[in-house]
Write a protein that holds these residues in place. Structure first.
Motif, mmCIF file in Angstrom:
data_model
loop_
_atom_site.group_PDB
_atom_site.id
_atom_site.type_symbol
_atom_site.label_atom_id
_atom_site.label_comp_id
_atom_site.label_asym_id
_atom_site.label_seq_id
_atom_site.Cartn_x
_atom_site.Cartn_y
_atom_site.Cartn_z
ATOM 1 N N ILE A 288 -0.161 -2.255 -0.428
ATOM 2 C CA ILE A 288 -1.708 -1.516 -0.442
ATOM 3 C C ILE A 288 -1.252 0.266 -0.323
ATOM 4 C CG2 ILE A 288 -3.808 -0.945 0.280
ATOM 5 C CD1 ILE A 288 -4.561 -4.161 0.489
ATOM 6 N N GLN A 289 -0.767 0.358 0.866
ATOM 7 C CA GLN A 289 -0.372 1.572 1.645
ATOM 8 C C GLN A 289 0.598 2.257 0.463
ATOM 9 O OE1 GLN A 289 1.277 1.148 5.496
ATOM 10 N NE2 GLN A 289 -0.842 0.124 6.092
ATOM 11 N N ALA A 290 1.494 1.728 0.064
ATOM 12 C CA ALA A 290 2.614 1.975 -0.813
ATOM 13 C C ALA A 290 1.887 2.784 -2.181
ATOM 14 C CB ALA A 290 3.710 0.944 -1.341
ATOM 15 N N PHE A 291 0.871 1.837 -2.874
ATOM 16 C CA PHE A 291 0.324 2.224 -3.888
ATOM 17 C C PHE A 291 -0.570 3.525 -3.809
ATOM 18 C CE2 PHE A 291 2.164 -1.365 -5.715
ATOM 19 C CZ PHE A 291 2.434 -1.080 -6.994
ATOM 20 N N ASP A 292 -1.248 3.657 -2.600
ATOM 21 C CA ASP A 292 -2.175 4.580 -2.009
ATOM 22 C C ASP A 292 -1.196 5.957 -2.176
ATOM 23 O OD1 ASP A 292 -4.417 3.321 -2.137
ATOM 24 O OD2 ASP A 292 -4.459 2.748 0.116
ATOM 25 N N ALA A 293 -0.294 5.710 -1.385
ATOM 26 C CA ALA A 293 0.864 7.035 -1.438
ATOM 27 C C ALA A 293 1.264 7.270 -2.677
ATOM 28 C CB ALA A 293 1.981 6.484 -0.538
ATOM 29 N N ALA A 294 1.798 6.332 -3.611
ATOM 30 C CA ALA A 294 2.064 6.810 -4.952
ATOM 31 C C ALA A 294 1.195 7.429 -5.730
ATOM 32 C CB ALA A 294 2.481 5.352 -5.799
ATOM 33 N N GLU A 295 -0.153 7.005 -5.591
ATOM 34 C CA GLU A 295 -1.460 7.731 -6.288
ATOM 35 C C GLU A 295 -1.337 9.186 -5.983
ATOM 36 O OE1 GLU A 295 -6.051 7.222 -7.060
ATOM 37 O OE2 GLU A 295 -4.745 5.514 -6.447
ATOM 38 N N SER B 145 -5.747 -0.919 -11.805
ATOM 39 C CA SER B 145 -6.448 0.349 -11.809
ATOM 40 C C SER B 145 -5.965 1.616 -11.457
ATOM 41 C CB SER B 145 -7.884 0.437 -11.097
ATOM 42 O OG SER B 145 -8.687 -0.869 -11.203
ATOM 43 N N SER B 146 -4.766 1.519 -11.262
ATOM 44 C CA SER B 146 -3.802 2.713 -10.744
ATOM 45 C C SER B 146 -3.514 3.544 -11.895
ATOM 46 C CB SER B 146 -2.439 2.363 -10.076
ATOM 47 O OG SER B 146 -1.766 3.267 -9.880
ATOM 48 N N PRO B 147 -3.845 5.040 -11.593
ATOM 49 C CA PRO B 147 -3.559 5.929 -12.526
ATOM 50 C C PRO B 147 -2.064 6.043 -12.927
ATOM 51 C CG PRO B 147 -3.821 7.029 -10.303
ATOM 52 C CD PRO B 147 -4.164 5.540 -10.224
ATOM 53 N N CYS B 148 -1.164 5.479 -12.180
ATOM 54 C CA CYS B 148 0.274 5.413 -12.422
ATOM 55 C C CYS B 148 0.620 4.339 -13.662
ATOM 56 C CB CYS B 148 1.087 5.000 -11.266
ATOM 57 S SG CYS B 148 0.820 5.931 -9.660
ATOM 58 N N LEU C 230 5.040 6.910 -12.454
ATOM 59 C CA LEU C 230 5.366 5.648 -12.836
ATOM 60 C C LEU C 230 5.889 4.843 -11.548
ATOM 61 C CD1 LEU C 230 7.592 4.486 -15.941
ATOM 62 C CD2 LEU C 230 8.095 3.455 -13.492
ATOM 63 N N VAL C 231 5.439 3.700 -11.463
ATOM 64 C CA VAL C 231 5.747 2.984 -10.301
ATOM 65 C C VAL C 231 6.396 1.535 -10.760
ATOM 66 C CG1 VAL C 231 5.269 1.584 -8.122
ATOM 67 C CG2 VAL C 231 4.261 3.965 -8.653
#
Length: 240
Positions: A33-40, A89-92, A46-47
């Protein structure tokens, strides 16, 4: 519990619990969860998500379940659903690179990604309904269609990568030696649109039902006796 390779063009996240088949412990879920928050937050276009060892993920980590309260278990399932919705729902642009034998919430992780790739020989099984849990079922049905989802989920059937490719769950069959090419092609796909246009596209095509999916999950997980249902499922799995 995860490794993150932060490249200028994309982030590559690796589940790094090979000794536990990358099973989703509470700590691993929070790290993701923290990693995808940071990527956004970093506007990473792209992830990719992959697993170290014999498989992508064996799903929910059953270790120590008997010592956890029913409330703790419900919260763990809620946090997994939160993670799945965050990825979906990620914009990545998200890419799942699966391999090996994958189960339950590990399959749900694959389903949450926009591009789903699996290695030859990969298999998938979603046994949550065997202990009364509805996690990721609706998202799976939105990908493969309701009749196919019913056929697979009613019996918790294992389906191979060929069936996954035929029903649309997997978009491409490619082994680890092809991952570089998969990412390069995905980056070209992402670069075909501006970030603004891509956000508009993702918005108009969004089929996520986050509140509904979460509500159904909570209702199924909160039914008293989740410990006994999990124990019965594990016992029947050992016999099989």
């Amino acid at each position: 519990m995860i490794l993150i390779d932060r490249q200028s063009t994309h982030w590559a996240i690796t589940l790094n619990r090979p000794d536990k088949l990358n099973a989703l412990s509470a700590a691993l879920v929070e790290e993701l969860i923290q990693a995808f928050d940071a990527a956004e937050a970093a506007h990473t276009p792209l992830v990719s998500l992959q697993g170290e060892g014999r498989c992508f993920s064996a799903g929910f980590d059953m270790s120590g379940v008997e010592t956890q309260s029913e409330g703790d278990l419900v919260l763990r399932f809620i946090r997994i659903e939160t993670l799945l919705n965050k990825i979906a729902s990620s914009p990545c642009f998200t890419v799942a690179l699966a391999h090996g034998r994958n189960f339950g919430a590990g399959v749900d992780l694959v389903a949450a990604c926009k591009l789903r790739v699996a290695a030859p020989g990969s298999t998938f099984r979603m046994p949550g309904l065997k202990f009364g849990l509805v996690l990721g079922s609706a998202r799976f049905a939105r990908i493969v269609g309701t009749p196919e989802a019913r056929r697979i989920l009613e019996t918790a059937a294992t389906f191979d990568v060929e069936r996954a490719s035929a029903n649309g769950f997997i978009e491409r069959i490619a082994g680890p030696e092809e991952h570089f090419m998969v990412i390069e092609e995905a980056l070209a796909r992402v670069g075909a649109l501006s970030a603004e246009s891509r956000a508009l596209l993702y918005g108009v095509l969004d089929t996520e039902q986050a509140n509904t999916d979460l509500a159904v999950l909570v209702r199924s997980a909160a039914v008293p006796g989740i410990h006994k249902r999990i124990e019965a499922y594990l016992a029947s799995s050992k016999k099989a």
